[in-house]
Motif scaffolding. Sequence first.
Motif: not given
Length: 166
Positions: A50-54, A64-66, A162-166
């Motif tokens: 879910k942290a990379v689904n946009g 994302f939950c933990s 979200e965790l975005e990498a660029w």
Amino acid sequence: MNRRSIAWLLFAAFSPLAPAAADEPTRANLALHRPATGSPICKPGEEAEKAVNGLLASKTHDKFCSLQRPAWLRIDLQSERELRGFTIKHAQAGDESAAMNTRAFALSVSDDGATWRQVAKVDENVAGISVHRIAPTRARYVRLDIEQPAQDPADPATRIYELEAW
């Protein structure tokens, strides 16, 4: 607020592109829809992917939950990529309380998923969206290690939209 402002806000909220400085070109989110794994989840529907689904559309379906402490999130970019930074959308970006924003965390990269190089460390975050520029580096894997998941040390839940990498 005029239509153009509303259109820009909608584009920014749902775009897979990371924000850039005025003198930088906008970059594609290299983590978007890539395989993600993480520490044990809070409940079904809050998995690492879910942290990379946009998406930021739902408090209960797009994060994302933990409850594990420390928590972690790992993304496989599926090939070596040149990275220049990261954007993390914390709880407030998903319309949750600012008190739930991740407080302390580190970002690391790896070529092989075994040996990691820390590229950013934050101890006092309060922002709903945090941007972390790094010296250009090549890596296949990205890892987010969460030391303090919220502003209140008693709150055990990590919430990453979200965790975005660029």
